[in-house]
Design an enzyme around this catalytic site. Structure first.
Site, mmCIF file in Angstrom:
data_model
loop_
_atom_site.group_PDB
_atom_site.id
_atom_site.type_symbol
_atom_site.label_atom_id
_atom_site.label_comp_id
_atom_site.label_asym_id
_atom_site.label_seq_id
_atom_site.Cartn_x
_atom_site.Cartn_y
_atom_site.Cartn_z
ATOM 1 N N HIS A 1 -1.403 37.061 -2.685
ATOM 2 C CA HIS A 1 -1.973 38.092 -1.817
ATOM 3 C C HIS A 1 -2.616 39.218 -2.639
ATOM 4 O O HIS A 1 -3.603 39.804 -2.212
ATOM 5 C CB HIS A 1 -0.899 38.674 -0.905
ATOM 6 C CG HIS A 1 -0.552 37.787 0.253
ATOM 7 N ND1 HIS A 1 -0.107 38.274 1.459
ATOM 8 C CD2 HIS A 1 -0.594 36.436 0.388
ATOM 9 C CE1 HIS A 1 0.111 37.259 2.294
ATOM 10 N NE2 HIS A 1 -0.171 36.132 1.659
ATOM 11 N N ASP A 2 -2.050 39.506 -3.784
ATOM 12 C CA ASP A 2 -2.624 40.541 -4.642
ATOM 13 C C ASP A 2 -3.956 40.080 -5.223
ATOM 14 O O ASP A 2 -4.957 40.793 -5.160
ATOM 15 C CB ASP A 2 -1.649 40.876 -5.778
ATOM 16 C CG ASP A 2 -2.202 41.933 -6.714
ATOM 17 O OD1 ASP A 2 -2.489 43.057 -6.250
ATOM 18 O OD2 ASP A 2 -2.357 41.645 -7.918
ATOM 19 N N GLY B 1 -8.940 40.948 -6.684
ATOM 20 C CA GLY B 1 -8.515 40.587 -8.031
ATOM 21 C C GLY B 1 -7.051 40.833 -8.340
ATOM 22 O O GLY B 1 -6.345 41.535 -7.617
ATOM 23 N N ASP C 1 -4.702 42.711 -9.778
ATOM 24 C CA ASP C 1 -4.644 44.057 -10.340
ATOM 25 C C ASP C 1 -3.457 44.870 -9.849
ATOM 26 O O ASP C 1 -3.424 46.084 -9.993
ATOM 27 C CB ASP C 1 -5.943 44.808 -10.029
ATOM 28 C CG ASP C 1 -6.215 44.892 -8.519
ATOM 29 O OD1 ASP C 1 -5.341 44.489 -7.727
ATOM 30 O OD2 ASP C 1 -7.302 45.357 -8.142
ATOM 31 N N SER D 1 -2.585 45.808 -6.984
ATOM 32 C CA SER D 1 -2.846 46.773 -5.913
ATOM 33 C C SER D 1 -1.859 46.614 -4.759
ATOM 34 O O SER D 1 -1.564 47.583 -4.046
ATOM 35 C CB SER D 1 -4.283 46.635 -5.404
ATOM 36 O OG SER D 1 -4.560 45.297 -5.019
ATOM 37 N N GLU E 1 -2.149 48.479 0.664
ATOM 38 C CA GLU E 1 -2.275 47.086 1.097
ATOM 39 C C GLU E 1 -0.984 46.560 1.720
ATOM 40 O O GLU E 1 -1.015 45.655 2.563
ATOM 41 C CB GLU E 1 -2.679 46.203 -0.091
ATOM 42 C CG GLU E 1 -4.103 46.418 -0.552
ATOM 43 C CD GLU E 1 -4.441 45.584 -1.777
ATOM 44 O OE1 GLU E 1 -3.764 44.566 -2.027
ATOM 45 O OE2 GLU E 1 -5.387 45.959 -2.507
ATOM 46 N N PRO F 1 -6.047 34.185 3.928
ATOM 47 C CA PRO F 1 -5.934 33.189 4.995
ATOM 48 C C PRO F 1 -4.737 33.502 5.889
ATOM 49 O O PRO F 1 -3.759 34.101 5.449
ATOM 50 C CB PRO F 1 -5.716 31.884 4.222
ATOM 51 C CG PRO F 1 -5.083 32.306 2.933
ATOM 52 C CD PRO F 1 -5.677 33.646 2.607
ATOM 53 N N THR G 1 5.567 24.658 -0.686
ATOM 54 C CA THR G 1 6.697 23.761 -0.904
ATOM 55 C C THR G 1 7.991 24.537 -1.087
ATOM 56 O O THR G 1 9.073 23.980 -1.001
ATOM 57 C CB THR G 1 6.439 22.853 -2.131
ATOM 58 O OG1 THR G 1 7.485 21.871 -2.213
ATOM 59 C CG2 THR G 1 6.416 23.652 -3.425
#
Length: 331
Positions: free
Chosen positions: A66-67, A72, A74, A76, A88, A164, A195
Site C-alpha cells: 500500500h505504501d 512510491g 517512501d 508515507s 494516508e 486495488p 497466501t
C-alpha cells in the site's frame, strides 16, 4: 570563436562530475559502514515480533504494498495524522490494516536510533521487514537494495485511485498495475501475497449474502466454503472485526496454495476469484498453482521491482527521526 563553446563544455562536464559524486546509489550494503549492526538488529526484532504476533508478516507485506503503490516506496503510509493534517492511514482502504505492522516498524526504528541515530530510513526498514518476514513464513528470498529516503508528505486523497479494491473489475486492475509498470503475470504473482493474512467480512459480504435473485451466494464459490463463510460472518455488521483467512488451508505459510484455492472455488475476494476466469490472467494462476517454484521466482522478481518503485533519494526526502512523524511539523 570556439573558445566560448569549450568553456561551456567544460562547465557542463564539471557539473556532471559533481552530480555523479554527490548522487547516492541504492545498494545492498548501503549501511555497512554507517550502521553495521543494522541487519542484526532488524532480524532480532522481526523474529520476536512475528513469534508473538503471527499476523505481523501479512500486515507488514500489506503496508509495504500500500505504501509503494501510492507515489512510491517512501514510508508515507507510516505517518500518523495530527491536529493539522490527515495522512494516508486515514484513507478507508487503510483503516483495516493490522496495527502489528506499525508496531513492528516503531520497535525497529527505536532500536536503530539508539544504535545509529539519523541514519536508517523508515522506507528501508519497511522494505527489509517485508522481505525478511516473507522468508520467515516460508516464502522466497529476494534482493533489497537500500538507501531510500522518507517522504515529506502523506496525502489521503492519493490513496483510493492508486490501490486495488476487493471489487475492482479486472480491466481496472490490469490498467492500474500496468500504469505502474507491471505486467499481468507480475500482477498475478504479487496478488499471491494473499497466501497469508486475512480479510474482513465486509470485503466479501456481497458474495455470501443476497448475491442475486437466484442464489444467496456467489456460485463461483464452493458451496461448502460459501456456507462456512455465511456462518462465520453472520454478525459482521455488528462485529466489523470479523474476518476470514485468505488461504483457508495454509493461512500462515507462504506457498502456492492460494492459486490452488482459486481453481477450486475457494478464492475469498471477488477480485482474486476473477483471475481464474479471465483469459488474461488464468494461464498464470494455473502455472503458479502447478509449480510453486515458478510462483516464487516471479514473486521475488516482482517484489524486487516493486521495492524500487519511485523511491526518494538524496535531497528528495529525509531520514525521519520517528517513522510516524515528519521531521518538521506539517501545517
Amino acid at each position: 570563436m570556439a573558445f566560448p563553446n569549450l568553456v561551456l563544455l567544460f562547465t557542463l562536464f564539471s557539473f556532471l562530475l559533481l552530480f555523479r559524486s554527490t548522487e547516492s546509489k541504492l545498494s545492498a550494503d548501503y549501511y555497512n559502514k554507517t550502521c553495521p549492526k543494522f541487519q542484526n538488529i532488524m532480524q532480532t526484532i522481526l523474529a520476536e515480533k512475528q513469534l508473538s504476533a503471527p499476523t505481523t508478516a501479512a500486515a507488514t507485506l500489506r503496508v509495504f504494498f500500500h505504501d509503494c503503490f501510492v507515489n512510491g516506496c517512501d514510508s508515507s503510509l507510516l505517518i500518523a495524522s495530527n491536529a493539522f493534517n490527515k495522512s494516508e492511514r486515514d484513507a478507508n482502504v487503510n483503516l483495516s490494516v493490522a496495527g502489528d505492522a506499525f508496531d513492528l516498524i516503531t520497535r525497529v526504528k527505536t532500536a536503530l536510533e539508539l544504535e545509529c541515530p539519523g541514519v536508517v530510513s523508515c522506507a528501508d526498514i519497511l522494505a527489509i521487514s517485508a522481505r525478511d518476514l516473507v522468508v520467515t513464513v516460508g516464502g522466497p528470498f529476494y534482493e533489497v537494495v537500500l538507501g531510500r529516503k522518507d517522504s515529506r508528505e502523506s496525502n489521503p486523497s492519493m490513496v483510493d485511485k492508486n490501490l486495488p479494491k476487493a471489487l475492482t473489475p479486472m480491466n481496472e486492475l490490469l490498467s492500474l498495475f500496468s500504469s505502474k509498470g507491471f505486467s499481468a503475470e507480475e500482477m498475478v504473482a504479487l496478488v499471491g501475497a494473499h497466501t497469508i493474512g486475512f480479510s474482513h467480512c465486509k470485503e466479501f459480504a456481497n458474495r455470501i449474502f443476497n448475491f442475486s435473485k437466484t442464489s444467496e451466494f456467489d456460485p463461483a464459490y464452493s458451496p461448502v466454503f460459501a456456507q462456512g463463510l455465511r456462518k462465520l460472518c453472520a454478525n459482521y455488521t455488528k462485529s466489523p472485526a470479523m474476518s476470514a483467512f485468505n488461504d483457508v488451508y495454509t493461512p500462515g505459510k507462504f506457498d502456492n496454495m492460494y492459486y490452488k484455492n482459486l481453481q477450486n472455488g475457494l478464492g475469498l475476494l471477488s477480485s482474486d476469484q476473477a483471475m481464474v476466469t479471465d483469459n488474461r490472467t488464468k494461464p498464470f494462476v494455473d502455472r503458479f498453482a502447478a509449480n510453486e517454484t515458478a510462483f516464487f521466482d516471479m514473486f521475488a522478481r516482482s517484489m524486487e521491482k516493486l521495492s524500487v518503485y519511485k523511491v526518494k533519494e538524496n535531497n528528495d526526502g529525509d531520514v525521519r527521526r520517528r517513522c510516524d512523524q515528519f521531521n518538521t511539523l506539517q501545517v
